[in-house]
Design an enzyme around this catalytic site. Structure first.
Site, PDB file in Angstrom:
ATOM      1  N   SER A   1       0.882  -1.231  -0.002  1.00 54.92           N
ATOM      2  CA  SER A   1      -0.191   0.134   0.029  1.00 54.92           C
ATOM      3  C   SER A   1       0.858   1.170  -0.064  1.00 54.92           C
ATOM      4  O   SER A   1       1.647   1.508  -1.122  1.00 54.92           O
ATOM      5  CB  SER A   1      -0.970  -0.144   1.274  1.00 54.92           C
ATOM      6  OG  SER A   1      -1.947   0.793   1.063  1.00 54.92           O
TER       7      SER A   1
ATOM      8  N   ASP B   1      -9.724  -5.344  -4.386  1.00 57.20           N
ATOM      9  CA  ASP B   1      -9.346  -4.344  -3.472  1.00 57.20           C
ATOM     10  C   ASP B   1     -10.454  -3.395  -3.193  1.00 57.20           C
ATOM     11  O   ASP B   1     -10.749  -2.678  -3.778  1.00 57.20           O
ATOM     12  CB  ASP B   1      -7.977  -3.815  -3.878  1.00 57.20           C
ATOM     13  CG  ASP B   1      -7.194  -2.973  -2.822  1.00 57.20           C
ATOM     14  OD1 ASP B   1      -7.859  -2.194  -2.206  1.00 57.20           O
ATOM     15  OD2 ASP B   1      -6.052  -3.360  -2.606  1.00 57.20           O
TER      16      ASP B   1
ATOM     17  N   HIS C   1      -7.387  -5.700   0.041  1.00 57.69           N
ATOM     18  CA  HIS C   1      -6.211  -5.039   0.282  1.00 57.69           C
ATOM     19  C   HIS C   1      -5.428  -5.582   1.643  1.00 57.69           C
ATOM     20  O   HIS C   1      -4.452  -5.044   2.061  1.00 57.69           O
ATOM     21  CB  HIS C   1      -6.577  -3.673   0.657  1.00 57.69           C
ATOM     22  CG  HIS C   1      -5.621  -2.740   0.557  1.00 57.69           C
ATOM     23  ND1 HIS C   1      -4.832  -2.094  -0.520  1.00 57.69           N
ATOM     24  CD2 HIS C   1      -4.829  -1.951   1.478  1.00 57.69           C
ATOM     25  CE1 HIS C   1      -3.993  -1.217  -0.185  1.00 57.69           C
ATOM     26  NE2 HIS C   1      -4.102  -1.124   0.810  1.00 57.69           N
TER      27      HIS C   1
END
Length: 274
Positions: free
Chosen positions: A144, A220, A253
């Site tokens: 991320s 995600d 995610h």
């Protein structure tokens, strides 16, 4: 440097250490996994994402077994300076836990938020002096915001890293709400100063001298609007960048996604580091 803890892990050692940082002007904590054997060991950096400390990836990524088998050391830095007197913000994506791997030039962030210098210069020097590591063989990855940091450090520090990968990175922060707010706060309103920290721009203009592996979950929850995955994928394709950009069906995610592919990423880095 203070040893916070050292635990046996897959015949190696998972340590946590604290030191006074000249870059941030604060105490900084990092994790380091040393695989079995005397070393020196090649080094793989894992940069974590928003809200994380050194501990998140160290505990949740399930990386140590793969690193032990590959003979790689793992470095887990913190994501920002912390402590009394360090600027912060009520939003989860700004301030402490959200350093974005840049050197802030604007108030109130400039005195302490120097995460680029900390990762690029200070922490490598400390690691080289204190541990049996082969700093001439380094790879970098992250998740991320940490994937953004891995990509920008990997392409920005020419010749430093032999391998580069990322999990669900923020790919084009200059065009995303995960970037524009933070860069305005940390770096100021001149958007030309942001470009050195935009992975898509760096891929278009510089690329990486080795292979690049990027995995993002097709499910995600932060989606295209924040991660802007297609921008980086398109830049890699247009450039003919060696490596792979993969959208993994059904994955979100979370660190469950990271766990699912960490073995492939560590094998990828080991191939280039040994």
């Amino acid at each position: 440097m203070e040893t916070v803890s050292e635990k046996r892990c897959f015949e190696g050692t998972q340590g946590v250490y604290r030191h006074a940082s000249r870059a941030t002007g604060t105490e900084m904590t990092f994790g380091l996994y040393l695989p079995p054997g005397p070393g020196p060991h090649p080094v793989l950096w894992f940069l974590a994402g928003l809200t994380c400390t050194h501990e998140n990836a160290m505990v949740k990524a399930a990386a140590q077994l793969h690193a032990a088998e590959a003979g790689l050391a793992l470095v887990f830095p913190d994501t920002s300076p912390r402590g009394e007197g360090v600027a912060d913000d009520e939003a989860f994506d700004m301030g402490q836990g959200a350093g974005f791997y840049v050197d802030a030039t604007e108030e109130p962030w400039a005195p302490h938020f120097k995460m680029w210098s900390y990762i690029a210069d200070e922490l490598p020097e400390l690691l080289s002096a204190e541990f049996p590591l082969e700093m001439g063989r380094q790879g970098i990855t992250g998740h991320s915001m940490g994937g953004h940091g891995a990509l920008t450090l990997g392409m920005g520090l020419k010749g430093r890293f032999a391998s580069l990968s990322a999990f669900a990175p923020i790919c084009q922060p200059t065009q995303s709400d995960w970037g524009r707010k933070q860069f305005t706060g940390y770096l100021g309103a001149d958007e030309s100063k942001w470009l050195a920290h935009d992975a898509t721009h760096l891929m278009e203009t510089e690329g990486f001298e080795g292979e690049v592996l990027v995995d993002t979950g097709a499910a995600d929850e932060w989606g295209e609007g924040l991660l802007r995955s297609s921008a980086l994928g398109g830049a890699m394709a247009k450039r003919g960048q060696p490596g792979a950009f993969r959208m993994q069906a059904g994955y979100d995610h979370s660190y469950f996604f990271v766990q699912s592919f960490i073995g492939e990423h560590i094998a990828f880095h080991a191939e280039h580091l040994w």
